[in-house]
Design a protein around this motif. Structure first.
Motif, PDB file in Angstrom:
ATOM      1  N   THR A  88     -42.025 -80.857  42.508  1.00  0.00           N
ATOM      2  CA  THR A  88     -42.014 -82.570  43.023  1.00  0.00           C
ATOM      3  C   THR A  88     -40.604 -82.729  42.920  1.00  0.00           C
ATOM      4  N   GLU A  89     -40.461 -84.193  42.956  1.00  0.00           N
ATOM      5  CA  GLU A  89     -39.121 -84.594  43.139  1.00  0.00           C
ATOM      6  C   GLU A  89     -38.478 -84.879  41.740  1.00  0.00           C
ATOM      7  N   GLU A  90     -39.519 -84.636  40.876  1.00  0.00           N
ATOM      8  CA  GLU A  90     -38.828 -84.870  39.627  1.00  0.00           C
ATOM      9  C   GLU A  90     -38.547 -83.478  38.820  1.00  0.00           C
ATOM     10  N   GLY A  91     -39.095 -82.249  39.380  1.00  0.00           N
ATOM     11  CA  GLY A  91     -38.974 -80.938  38.463  1.00  0.00           C
ATOM     12  C   GLY A  91     -39.984 -79.878  39.180  1.00  0.00           C
ATOM     13  N   GLU A  92     -40.072 -78.809  38.665  1.00  0.00           N
ATOM     14  CA  GLU A  92     -40.921 -77.697  38.667  1.00  0.00           C
ATOM     15  C   GLU A  92     -41.465 -77.186  37.608  1.00  0.00           C
ATOM     16  N   TRP A  93     -42.839 -76.852  37.892  1.00  0.00           N
ATOM     17  CA  TRP A  93     -43.591 -76.182  36.650  1.00  0.00           C
ATOM     18  C   TRP A  93     -44.422 -75.132  37.059  1.00  0.00           C
ATOM     19  N   ASP A  94     -44.556 -74.140  36.168  1.00  0.00           N
ATOM     20  CA  ASP A  94     -45.050 -72.869  36.751  1.00  0.00           C
ATOM     21  C   ASP A  94     -46.829 -73.326  36.209  1.00  0.00           C
ATOM     22  N   LEU A  95     -47.705 -73.117  37.115  1.00  0.00           N
ATOM     23  CA  LEU A  95     -49.033 -73.396  36.680  1.00  0.00           C
ATOM     24  C   LEU A  95     -49.883 -72.311  36.551  1.00  0.00           C
ATOM     25  N   SER A  96     -51.050 -72.389  35.680  1.00  0.00           N
ATOM     26  CA  SER A  96     -52.094 -71.194  35.388  1.00  0.00           C
ATOM     27  C   SER A  96     -53.244 -71.665  35.910  1.00  0.00           C
ATOM     28  N   PRO A  97     -54.367 -70.606  35.775  1.00  0.00           N
ATOM     29  CA  PRO A  97     -55.679 -70.914  36.277  1.00  0.00           C
ATOM     30  C   PRO A  97     -55.993 -72.039  35.156  1.00  0.00           C
ATOM     31  N   GLY A  98     -56.745 -73.209  35.697  1.00  0.00           N
ATOM     32  CA  GLY A  98     -57.123 -74.106  34.848  1.00  0.00           C
ATOM     33  C   GLY A  98     -56.213 -75.478  34.854  1.00  0.00           C
ATOM     34  N   ASP A  99     -55.113 -75.259  35.282  1.00  0.00           N
ATOM     35  CA  ASP A  99     -54.077 -76.215  35.353  1.00  0.00           C
ATOM     36  C   ASP A  99     -54.537 -77.221  36.652  1.00  0.00           C
ATOM     37  N   CYS A 100     -54.308 -78.605  36.438  1.00  0.00           N
ATOM     38  CA  CYS A 100     -54.465 -79.248  37.704  1.00  0.00           C
ATOM     39  C   CYS A 100     -53.623 -80.349  37.652  1.00  0.00           C
ATOM     40  N   ALA A 101     -53.420 -80.973  38.788  1.00  0.00           N
ATOM     41  CA  ALA A 101     -52.343 -82.012  39.222  1.00  0.00           C
ATOM     42  C   ALA A 101     -52.832 -83.130  40.262  1.00  0.00           C
ATOM     43  N   GLY A 102     -52.457 -84.081  39.926  1.00  0.00           N
ATOM     44  CA  GLY A 102     -53.200 -85.434  40.767  1.00  0.00           C
ATOM     45  C   GLY A 102     -52.062 -86.073  41.504  1.00  0.00           C
ATOM     46  N   PHE A 103     -51.809 -86.511  42.771  1.00  0.00           N
ATOM     47  CA  PHE A 103     -50.870 -87.223  43.496  1.00  0.00           C
ATOM     48  C   PHE A 103     -51.286 -88.412  44.254  1.00  0.00           C
ATOM     49  N   PRO A 104     -51.043 -89.549  43.345  1.00  0.00           N
ATOM     50  CA  PRO A 104     -51.535 -90.878  43.690  1.00  0.00           C
ATOM     51  C   PRO A 104     -50.638 -91.283  45.234  1.00  0.00           C
ATOM     52  N   ALA A 105     -51.368 -92.012  46.044  1.00  0.00           N
ATOM     53  CA  ALA A 105     -50.756 -92.575  47.350  1.00  0.00           C
ATOM     54  C   ALA A 105     -49.414 -93.232  46.945  1.00  0.00           C
ATOM     55  N   GLY A 106     -48.217 -93.018  47.680  1.00  0.00           N
ATOM     56  CA  GLY A 106     -46.917 -93.364  47.680  1.00  0.00           C
ATOM     57  C   GLY A 106     -46.327 -92.883  46.424  1.00  0.00           C
ATOM     58  N   GLY A 107     -46.902 -91.875  45.696  1.00  0.00           N
ATOM     59  CA  GLY A 107     -46.095 -91.318  44.356  1.00  0.00           C
ATOM     60  C   GLY A 107     -45.266 -90.309  45.012  1.00  0.00           C
ATOM     61  N   SER A 108     -44.853 -89.327  44.015  1.00  0.00           N
ATOM     62  CA  SER A 108     -43.788 -88.344  44.062  1.00  0.00           C
ATOM     63  C   SER A 108     -44.182 -87.453  45.184  1.00  0.00           C
ATOM     64  N   ALA A 109     -43.159 -86.808  45.949  1.00  0.00           N
ATOM     65  CA  ALA A 109     -43.481 -85.963  46.930  1.00  0.00           C
ATOM     66  C   ALA A 109     -43.718 -84.703  46.168  1.00  0.00           C
ATOM     67  N   HIS A 110     -44.516 -83.685  46.740  1.00  0.00           N
ATOM     68  CA  HIS A 110     -44.849 -82.549  46.139  1.00  0.00           C
ATOM     69  C   HIS A 110     -45.301 -81.614  47.072  1.00  0.00           C
ATOM     70  N   HIS A 111     -45.367 -80.222  46.492  1.00  0.00           N
ATOM     71  CA  HIS A 111     -45.794 -79.049  47.248  1.00  0.00           C
ATOM     72  C   HIS A 111     -46.060 -78.006  46.196  1.00  0.00           C
ATOM     73  N   LEU A 112     -46.820 -76.948  46.670  1.00  0.00           N
ATOM     74  CA  LEU A 112     -46.877 -75.701  45.715  1.00  0.00           C
ATOM     75  C   LEU A 112     -46.064 -74.576  46.370  1.00  0.00           C
ATOM     76  N   ILE A 113     -45.471 -73.982  45.739  1.00  0.00           N
ATOM     77  CA  ILE A 113     -44.849 -72.488  46.078  1.00  0.00           C
ATOM     78  C   ILE A 113     -45.348 -70.980  45.477  1.00  0.00           C
ATOM     79  N   ASN A 114     -45.838 -70.091  45.939  1.00  0.00           N
ATOM     80  CA  ASN A 114     -45.984 -68.927  45.565  1.00  0.00           C
ATOM     81  C   ASN A 114     -45.164 -68.226  45.264  1.00  0.00           C
ATOM     82  N   ARG A 115     -44.351 -68.037  44.078  1.00  0.00           N
ATOM     83  CA  ARG A 115     -43.270 -67.269  43.877  1.00  0.00           C
ATOM     84  C   ARG A 115     -43.450 -65.705  43.140  1.00  0.00           C
ATOM     85  N   THR A 116     -44.763 -65.661  42.870  1.00  0.00           N
ATOM     86  CA  THR A 116     -45.305 -64.368  42.260  1.00  0.00           C
ATOM     87  C   THR A 116     -45.586 -63.241  43.200  1.00  0.00           C
TER      88      THR A 116
END
Length: 160
Positions: A88-116
């Motif tokens: 996101t514009e605020e930073g990066e986090w490595d996610l694992s199975p069971g993790d979730c994230a939400g992005f409200p309209a107008g909020g932070s820009a975001h995307h996922l990258i698979n670096r594994t």
């Protein structure tokens, strides 16, 4: 009296659903960045109109989308397998199975990258609010939702 609609299944096996034929609606200059992404539309199987659900697979090196935000649509992701990185514009986090994230309209820009070296699989859920626009802080791209789907231009409105 309720009428049963036999054209929709009671349930489906999500991993068996066919992937979207067109990998991306992005202009060709950007489409390569999401070429390692496969989306299996699930909500469409049930004729859902208020929100969409995709079973999405990111191959190693894949990106879910360009870094973006929506003006009107909310988005939600739930990781089923693998370890994608949420950026996101605020930073990066490595996610694992069971993790979730939400992005409200107008909020932070975001995307996922698979670096594994392993596939990452997640559910992506988003509403289908009319008049949505997508902004891309790192790319010369603007998206507007039309009756025919996403229309992309440069930020100054010129065509690709």
């Amino acid at each position: 009296m309720t009428v049963k609609d036999d054209t929709k299944p009671a349930f489906i096996h999500a991993p068996s659903q066919p992937p979207r034929i067109k990998k991306s609606n992005y202009p060709p200059v950007f489409a390569e960045r999401v070429a390692k992404r496969t989306k299996r539309p699930l909500g469409d199987s049930f004729a859902l109109t208020n929100f969409g659900v995709n079973l999405t697979t990111l191959e190693p090196g894949g990106e879910s989308a360009l870094l973006h935000r929506h003006s009107r649509q909310d988005e939600f992701i739930y990781v089923l397998d693998g370890h994608p990185t949420l950026r996101t514009e605020e930073g990066e986090w490595d996610l694992s199975p069971g993790d979730c994230a939400g992005f409200p309209a107008g909020g932070s820009a975001h995307h996922l990258i698979n670096r594994t070296e392993k596939q990452a699989v997640y559910l992506e859920i988003g509403d289908r609010t009319a008049g949505d626009e997508g902004t891309y802080p790192e790319d010369d791209l603007k998206a507007v939702m039309t009756d025919d789907g996403w229309a992309f231009t440069r930020k100054d409105g010129t065509a690709y």
